[in-house]
Design an enzyme around this catalytic site. Sequence first.
Site, PDB file in Angstrom:
ATOM      1  N   ARG A 103       0.814  -1.243   0.000  1.00 37.61           N
ATOM      2  CA  ARG A 103       0.000   0.000   0.000  1.00 37.61           C
ATOM      3  C   ARG A 103       0.837   1.279   0.000  1.00 37.61           C
ATOM      4  O   ARG A 103       0.333   2.355   0.325  1.00 37.61           O
ATOM      5  CB  ARG A 103      -0.984   0.012   1.172  1.00 37.61           C
ATOM      6  CG  ARG A 103      -1.938  -1.159   1.121  1.00 37.61           C
ATOM      7  CD  ARG A 103      -3.251  -0.848   1.798  1.00 37.61           C
ATOM      8  NE  ARG A 103      -4.119  -2.017   1.677  1.00 37.61           N
ATOM      9  CZ  ARG A 103      -4.097  -3.051   2.514  1.00 37.61           C
ATOM     10  NH1 ARG A 103      -3.277  -3.045   3.553  1.00 37.61           N
ATOM     11  NH2 ARG A 103      -4.887  -4.056   2.336  1.00 37.61           N
ATOM     12  N   LYS A 110       3.804  11.434 -11.347  1.00 41.49           N
ATOM     13  CA  LYS A 110       3.018  10.529 -12.189  1.00 41.49           C
ATOM     14  C   LYS A 110       3.819   9.245 -12.355  1.00 41.49           C
ATOM     15  O   LYS A 110       4.971   9.279 -12.788  1.00 41.49           O
ATOM     16  CB  LYS A 110       2.754  11.136 -13.562  1.00 41.49           C
ATOM     17  CG  LYS A 110       1.582  12.074 -13.583  1.00 41.49           C
ATOM     18  CD  LYS A 110       1.214  12.419 -15.017  1.00 41.49           C
ATOM     19  CE  LYS A 110       0.079  13.420 -15.043  1.00 41.49           C
ATOM     20  NZ  LYS A 110      -0.233  13.859 -16.425  1.00 41.49           N
ATOM     21  N   GLU A 128      10.890  17.751 -24.654  1.00 40.85           N
ATOM     22  CA  GLU A 128      10.120  18.139 -23.466  1.00 40.85           C
ATOM     23  C   GLU A 128      10.625  19.490 -22.930  1.00 40.85           C
ATOM     24  O   GLU A 128       9.860  20.252 -22.336  1.00 40.85           O
ATOM     25  CB  GLU A 128      10.212  17.060 -22.378  1.00 40.85           C
ATOM     26  CG  GLU A 128       9.735  15.664 -22.808  1.00 40.85           C
ATOM     27  CD  GLU A 128       8.208  15.489 -22.831  1.00 40.85           C
ATOM     28  OE1 GLU A 128       7.483  16.481 -22.645  1.00 40.85           O
ATOM     29  OE2 GLU A 128       7.752  14.352 -23.050  1.00 40.85           O
ATOM     30  N   LYS A 177       8.051  22.866 -14.446  1.00 40.20           N
ATOM     31  CA  LYS A 177       7.164  21.739 -14.126  1.00 40.20           C
ATOM     32  C   LYS A 177       6.709  21.826 -12.673  1.00 40.20           C
ATOM     33  O   LYS A 177       5.526  21.616 -12.361  1.00 40.20           O
ATOM     34  CB  LYS A 177       7.852  20.399 -14.404  1.00 40.20           C
ATOM     35  CG  LYS A 177       6.911  19.240 -14.077  1.00 40.20           C
ATOM     36  CD  LYS A 177       7.142  17.998 -14.861  1.00 40.20           C
ATOM     37  CE  LYS A 177       6.024  16.985 -14.568  1.00 40.20           C
ATOM     38  NZ  LYS A 177       6.230  15.695 -15.195  1.00 40.20           N
ATOM     39  N   GLU A 202      -3.912  16.923 -11.582  1.00 42.17           N
ATOM     40  CA  GLU A 202      -4.415  17.236 -12.922  1.00 42.17           C
ATOM     41  C   GLU A 202      -5.931  17.422 -12.956  1.00 42.17           C
ATOM     42  O   GLU A 202      -6.647  16.805 -13.750  1.00 42.17           O
ATOM     43  CB  GLU A 202      -3.978  16.171 -13.933  1.00 42.17           C
ATOM     44  CG  GLU A 202      -4.041  16.712 -15.357  1.00 42.17           C
ATOM     45  CD  GLU A 202      -3.290  15.846 -16.373  1.00 42.17           C
ATOM     46  OE1 GLU A 202      -2.128  15.508 -16.132  1.00 42.17           O
ATOM     47  OE2 GLU A 202      -3.898  15.563 -17.410  1.00 42.17           O
ATOM     48  N   ARG A 261      -2.695  21.234 -14.974  1.00 41.01           N
ATOM     49  CA  ARG A 261      -1.551  20.341 -15.239  1.00 41.01           C
ATOM     50  C   ARG A 261      -1.593  19.733 -16.639  1.00 41.01           C
ATOM     51  O   ARG A 261      -0.558  19.352 -17.183  1.00 41.01           O
ATOM     52  CB  ARG A 261      -1.478  19.243 -14.173  1.00 41.01           C
ATOM     53  CG  ARG A 261      -0.260  18.346 -14.352  1.00 41.01           C
ATOM     54  CD  ARG A 261       0.021  17.444 -13.167  1.00 41.01           C
ATOM     55  NE  ARG A 261       1.139  16.567 -13.491  1.00 41.01           N
ATOM     56  CZ  ARG A 261       1.816  15.858 -12.607  1.00 41.01           C
ATOM     57  NH1 ARG A 261       1.487  15.907 -11.330  1.00 41.01           N
ATOM     58  NH2 ARG A 261       2.823  15.090 -12.984  1.00 41.01           N
ATOM     59  N   ASN A 320       0.910  18.340 -21.131  1.00 39.68           N
ATOM     60  CA  ASN A 320       0.705  17.358 -22.190  1.00 39.68           C
ATOM     61  C   ASN A 320       0.648  18.006 -23.571  1.00 39.68           C
ATOM     62  O   ASN A 320       0.145  17.394 -24.518  1.00 39.68           O
ATOM     63  CB  ASN A 320      -0.591  16.586 -21.937  1.00 39.68           C
ATOM     64  CG  ASN A 320      -0.323  15.361 -21.095  1.00 39.68           C
ATOM     65  OD1 ASN A 320       0.541  14.569 -21.411  1.00 39.68           O
ATOM     66  ND2 ASN A 320      -1.052  15.240 -19.998  1.00 39.68           N
ATOM     67  N   HIS A 332       1.136  15.990 -26.712  1.00 34.61           N
ATOM     68  CA  HIS A 332       1.093  14.576 -26.344  1.00 34.61           C
ATOM     69  C   HIS A 332      -0.128  13.826 -26.898  1.00 34.61           C
ATOM     70  O   HIS A 332      -0.087  12.613 -27.026  1.00 34.61           O
ATOM     71  CB  HIS A 332       1.155  14.426 -24.825  1.00 34.61           C
ATOM     72  CG  HIS A 332       2.526  14.697 -24.258  1.00 34.61           C
ATOM     73  ND1 HIS A 332       3.191  15.892 -24.442  1.00 34.61           N
ATOM     74  CD2 HIS A 332       3.362  13.928 -23.507  1.00 34.61           C
ATOM     75  CE1 HIS A 332       4.360  15.843 -23.833  1.00 34.61           C
ATOM     76  NE2 HIS A 332       4.492  14.668 -23.256  1.00 34.61           N
ATOM     77  N   HIS A 363       0.988  10.459 -28.429  1.00 35.54           N
ATOM     78  CA  HIS A 363       0.574   9.121 -27.988  1.00 35.54           C
ATOM     79  C   HIS A 363      -0.059   8.355 -29.154  1.00 35.54           C
ATOM     80  O   HIS A 363       0.141   7.145 -29.291  1.00 35.54           O
ATOM     81  CB  HIS A 363      -0.394   9.221 -26.806  1.00 35.54           C
ATOM     82  CG  HIS A 363       0.288   9.653 -25.534  1.00 35.54           C
ATOM     83  ND1 HIS A 363      -0.382  10.196 -24.471  1.00 35.54           N
ATOM     84  CD2 HIS A 363       1.591   9.625 -25.160  1.00 35.54           C
ATOM     85  CE1 HIS A 363       0.477  10.482 -23.502  1.00 35.54           C
ATOM     86  NE2 HIS A 363       1.681  10.149 -23.905  1.00 35.54           N
ATOM     87  N   HIS A 374       9.860   8.508 -27.237  1.00 35.74           N
ATOM     88  CA  HIS A 374       8.744   9.324 -26.752  1.00 35.74           C
ATOM     89  C   HIS A 374       8.930  10.808 -27.136  1.00 35.74           C
ATOM     90  O   HIS A 374       8.023  11.445 -27.677  1.00 35.74           O
ATOM     91  CB  HIS A 374       8.617   9.161 -25.240  1.00 35.74           C
ATOM     92  CG  HIS A 374       7.541  10.002 -24.624  1.00 35.74           C
ATOM     93  ND1 HIS A 374       6.201   9.795 -24.872  1.00 35.74           N
ATOM     94  CD2 HIS A 374       7.611  11.069 -23.791  1.00 35.74           C
ATOM     95  CE1 HIS A 374       5.491  10.688 -24.212  1.00 35.74           C
ATOM     96  NE2 HIS A 374       6.322  11.480 -23.543  1.00 35.74           N
TER      97      HIS A 374
END
Length: 359
Positions: free
Chosen positions: A119, A141, A183, A225, A235, A239, A243, A246, A250, A263
């Site tokens: 956990r 993330k 980035e 960032k 987000e 936030r 992206n 992106h 993606h 990427h």
Amino acid sequence: MTSLQVELGSRSYPIHIGSGILHEPELFRPALRSGPIVLLSDDQVAPLYLGALRETLRGERPITEIVVPAGEGSKSLAQVETVCGQMLAAGIGRDATLCALGGGVIGDLGGFVAAIYQRGIAFLQVPTTLLAMVDSSVGGKTGVNHPLGKNMIGAFHQPRAVIADLDTLDSLPEREFRSGLAEVIKYGLINDPGFFAWMEENLTAILAGDSEALVHVVHSSCANKAAVVARDELEGGLRAILNYGHTFAHAIEAATGFGTYLHGEAVAIGMVMAADLSRRLDLLRESEQGQIFRLIQAAGLPTHAPRLPAEEYLRYMRIDKKACGGQIRFILLRGIGEAIITGDVPEAALRQTLSAFTE
Ligand code: NAD
Ligand code: GLY
């Protein structure tokens, strides 16, 4: 060395950036819990830097080392189970600290394991790619891929520190370095016109690996960032601007088969496409679109995706995590340095962009 702080109340943490700092135990010590350390790395990074990190942490706590195959394929639920199994077999308890040494793959995988193992245990990020230093190691993330989509299984779990040793970039293949630059350029576009202008002027020094330029690249990217994450950690809204490019990226990664493009390369094409779409919707001036295109091209990054039927790309764009009620949402630019989030994009304009930047 230079440091900055990600301000998240009781979960705030420092980012340390400098040369040779992998060898400084005092930077690691405040981030360690009382129990053992799990050093997670991949089989390309481990032979280069795992020994040095082991040496730095020797005497601090007992160490368990886990090495997974390099590459995006390790961001899988199967690998999560394997790593958790190795930790259980080693008797690792909740007082452990997982230390992710590597690029974004190891940071995302290690962070996710740390988020769910018993956990949740502590973790720290020791990024060794430019992309991980400027983006994936900061902000919490974490996650893995699913055959139906990238980063579809994950959790928010902040590290207790980020320790970015710029010397590790010396061994990074040039293609990976340029991929990370995508980035970096993103921060200028969404948030920081001054940084964008600085990159236009200093690209030669950056590409030559000039140490002062690199410190500025990593520090400014992390500061940008951290500022966004501090305002919207989970987000809820803002936030999503991180992206930028992106949604296209993606789709390009998925439609061409993960691994065809790095990427950051897919993000570079995605940023060119998002700039084109912004201009078509009269948000961005043509001259600014030209500036964006030229910087991305000069950084040695691709600007066009393969010409597939538009429907191939659109199919993946519709399952983007930002999609809302079946509507694709885009991060667009209202000038260099100002991002907006919108679902109000006519499909005809989107198809024109896909046609203009595929070949
Ligand atoms: P990566 O982790 O696969 O590293 C790229 C390659 O470089 C690997 O083969 C690795 O073994 C090798 N490598 C790493 N450091 C090296 C070094 N110093 N010297 C020599 N080789 C080295 O890829 P990446 O580009 O770092 O990260 C990409 C991943 O990051 C993607 O999965 C992406 O989804 C994720 N990401 C996550 C976030 C986030 O916020 N969590 C943000 C951006 C990207
Ligand atoms: N890389 C996007 C984010 O961290 O939100």
